[in-house]
Write a protein that holds these residues in place. Structure first.
Motif, PDB file in Angstrom:
ATOM      1  N   ALA B  46       0.825  -1.217   0.000  1.00  0.00           N
ATOM      2  CA  ALA B  46       0.000   0.000   0.000  1.00  0.00           C
ATOM      3  C   ALA B  46       0.854   1.260   0.000  1.00  0.00           C
ATOM      4  N   VAL B  47       2.171   1.089   0.236  1.00  0.00           N
ATOM      5  CA  VAL B  47       3.050   2.264   0.303  1.00  0.00           C
ATOM      6  C   VAL B  47       3.780   2.437  -1.027  1.00  0.00           C
ATOM      7  N   ALA B  48       3.842   1.327  -1.807  1.00  0.00           N
ATOM      8  CA  ALA B  48       4.440   1.329  -3.154  1.00  0.00           C
ATOM      9  C   ALA B  48       5.872   1.834  -3.139  1.00  0.00           C
ATOM     10  N   MET B  49       6.554   1.698  -1.991  1.00  0.00           N
ATOM     11  CA  MET B  49       7.949   2.144  -1.924  1.00  0.00           C
ATOM     12  C   MET B  49       8.846   1.034  -1.410  1.00  0.00           C
ATOM     13  N   ALA B  50       8.221  -0.043  -0.932  1.00  0.00           N
ATOM     14  CA  ALA B  50       9.007  -1.061  -0.230  1.00  0.00           C
ATOM     15  C   ALA B  50       9.820  -1.872  -1.229  1.00  0.00           C
ATOM     16  N   GLY B  51      11.132  -1.916  -0.975  1.00  0.00           N
ATOM     17  CA  GLY B  51      12.011  -2.687  -1.854  1.00  0.00           C
ATOM     18  C   GLY B  51      12.473  -3.945  -1.161  1.00  0.00           C
ATOM     19  N   PRO B  52      13.104  -4.861  -1.936  1.00  0.00           N
ATOM     20  CA  PRO B  52      13.568  -6.116  -1.337  1.00  0.00           C
ATOM     21  C   PRO B  52      14.532  -5.849  -0.179  1.00  0.00           C
ATOM     22  N   GLY B  53      14.384  -6.630   0.896  1.00  0.00           N
ATOM     23  CA  GLY B  53      15.286  -6.533   2.039  1.00  0.00           C
ATOM     24  C   GLY B  53      14.884  -5.486   3.047  1.00  0.00           C
ATOM     25  N   GLU B  54      13.941  -4.615   2.686  1.00  0.00           N
ATOM     26  CA  GLU B  54      13.599  -3.524   3.605  1.00  0.00           C
ATOM     27  C   GLU B  54      12.742  -4.044   4.757  1.00  0.00           C
ATOM     28  N   MET B  55      12.964  -3.401   5.943  1.00  0.00           N
ATOM     29  CA  MET B  55      12.082  -3.700   7.080  1.00  0.00           C
ATOM     30  C   MET B  55      10.853  -2.816   6.958  1.00  0.00           C
ATOM     31  N   ILE B  56       9.696  -3.438   7.115  1.00  0.00           N
ATOM     32  CA  ILE B  56       8.424  -2.723   6.955  1.00  0.00           C
ATOM     33  C   ILE B  56       7.524  -3.054   8.143  1.00  0.00           C
ATOM     34  N   TYR B  57       6.360  -2.430   8.179  1.00  0.00           N
ATOM     35  CA  TYR B  57       5.336  -2.929   9.102  1.00  0.00           C
ATOM     36  C   TYR B  57       4.074  -3.134   8.291  1.00  0.00           C
ATOM     37  N   PHE B  58       3.321  -4.159   8.675  1.00  0.00           N
ATOM     38  CA  PHE B  58       2.170  -4.561   7.872  1.00  0.00           C
ATOM     39  C   PHE B  58       0.993  -4.837   8.802  1.00  0.00           C
ATOM     40  N   VAL B  59      -0.178  -4.773   8.202  1.00  0.00           N
ATOM     41  CA  VAL B  59      -1.410  -4.965   8.977  1.00  0.00           C
ATOM     42  C   VAL B  59      -2.223  -6.050   8.307  1.00  0.00           C
ATOM     43  N   GLY B  60      -3.084  -6.705   9.096  1.00  0.00           N
ATOM     44  CA  GLY B  60      -3.848  -7.825   8.541  1.00  0.00           C
ATOM     45  C   GLY B  60      -5.342  -7.588   8.616  1.00  0.00           C
ATOM     46  N   SER B  61      -6.049  -8.502   8.114  1.00  0.00           N
ATOM     47  CA  SER B  61      -7.518  -8.576   8.049  1.00  0.00           C
ATOM     48  C   SER B  61      -8.133  -7.323   7.426  1.00  0.00           C
ATOM     49  N   ARG B  62      -9.298  -6.903   7.853  1.00  0.00           N
ATOM     50  CA  ARG B  62     -10.031  -5.832   7.170  1.00  0.00           C
ATOM     51  C   ARG B  62      -9.195  -4.565   7.009  1.00  0.00           C
ATOM     52  N   GLU B  63      -8.296  -4.334   7.978  1.00  0.00           N
ATOM     53  CA  GLU B  63      -7.501  -3.095   7.907  1.00  0.00           C
ATOM     54  C   GLU B  63      -6.539  -3.130   6.719  1.00  0.00           C
ATOM     55  N   ALA B  64      -6.196  -4.333   6.244  1.00  0.00           N
ATOM     56  CA  ALA B  64      -5.316  -4.420   5.070  1.00  0.00           C
ATOM     57  C   ALA B  64      -6.046  -3.829   3.860  1.00  0.00           C
ATOM     58  N   ALA B  65      -7.322  -4.184   3.719  1.00  0.00           N
ATOM     59  CA  ALA B  65      -8.085  -3.635   2.591  1.00  0.00           C
ATOM     60  C   ALA B  65      -8.242  -2.122   2.765  1.00  0.00           C
ATOM     61  N   GLN B  66      -8.371  -1.705   4.022  1.00  0.00           N
ATOM     62  CA  GLN B  66      -8.540  -0.266   4.283  1.00  0.00           C
ATOM     63  C   GLN B  66      -7.295   0.526   3.879  1.00  0.00           C
TER      64      GLN B  66
END
Lengths: 91, 100
Positions: B46-66
């Protein structure tokens, strides 16, 4: 809700707009007796909790969006309270 | 919402229509110490900036669609931020019992 301890912070500049300007705290879940319960969460802090403090975590989208005053957005986990005391009835 | 690391990409041209135009990355969930923990998932970026190897944070369930521009989409994991810095207290040795 769950009890947790504030164990760290996540600094981020590229993120979904709802997190812009928000403080992200990494919190380890606790049992009522204060021991680590296993598992952690990254939560948006709206009560200015400090490192090491025991806090209340809400991890549910509708409630989180209600607190943020928005109708949409990928937000679930929030630090919604700072806990002074936990008393467990051991009878 | 949890830490993760981008370990790959997924290309799927044949998919349900409302998944069109969504970039999928493979994310290895991380423990609170940044160590791999649990099984990799395929997450929408959803951020369209994440490249391979990068540390990210992610969310699950309905909030992912949000997290997506079009929120009524069948998405169950979404990257919602890139970690610039992670400051976390190490767990006290004696209390490190429950598996993250």
């Amino acid at each position: 809700m769950r009890l947790a301890r504030v164990s760290g912070t996540v600094v981020s500049t590229f993120n979904s707009p709802i997190f812009d300007g928000q403080r992200l705290l990494l919190c380890d879940y606790l049992n009522p007796d204060g021991e680590l319960a296993g598992g952690y969460v990254i939560a948006v802090d709206v009560v200015s909790a400090g490192p090491g403090e025991t806090v209340l975590i809400l991890d549910e989208g509708t409630g989180a969006r209600q607190i943020m005053g928005v109708s949409g957005g990928p937000i679930r986990a929030m630090v919604v309270g700072i806990v002074e005391e936990v008393a467990v009835d051991r009878s | 919402m949890h830490l993760g690391r981008v370990i790959g990409t997924v290309v799927a041209t044949e998919k349900t229509p409302n998944l069109e135009g969504i970039k999928f990355l493979i994310v290895q969930p991380l423990s609170r110490d940044g160590e791999p923990a649990g099984k990799p998932v395929v997450a929408a970026d959803a951020v369209a900036m994440a490249g391979p190897g990068e540390m990210i944070y992610f969310v699950g369930s309905r909030e992912a669609a949000q997290a997506m521009p079009e929120t009524f989409v069948p998405i169950d994991h979404a990257i919602v931020g890139i970690v610039d810095q992670l400051h976390v207290e190490p767990l006290p040795k004696s209390k490190r019992k429950a598996k993250e």
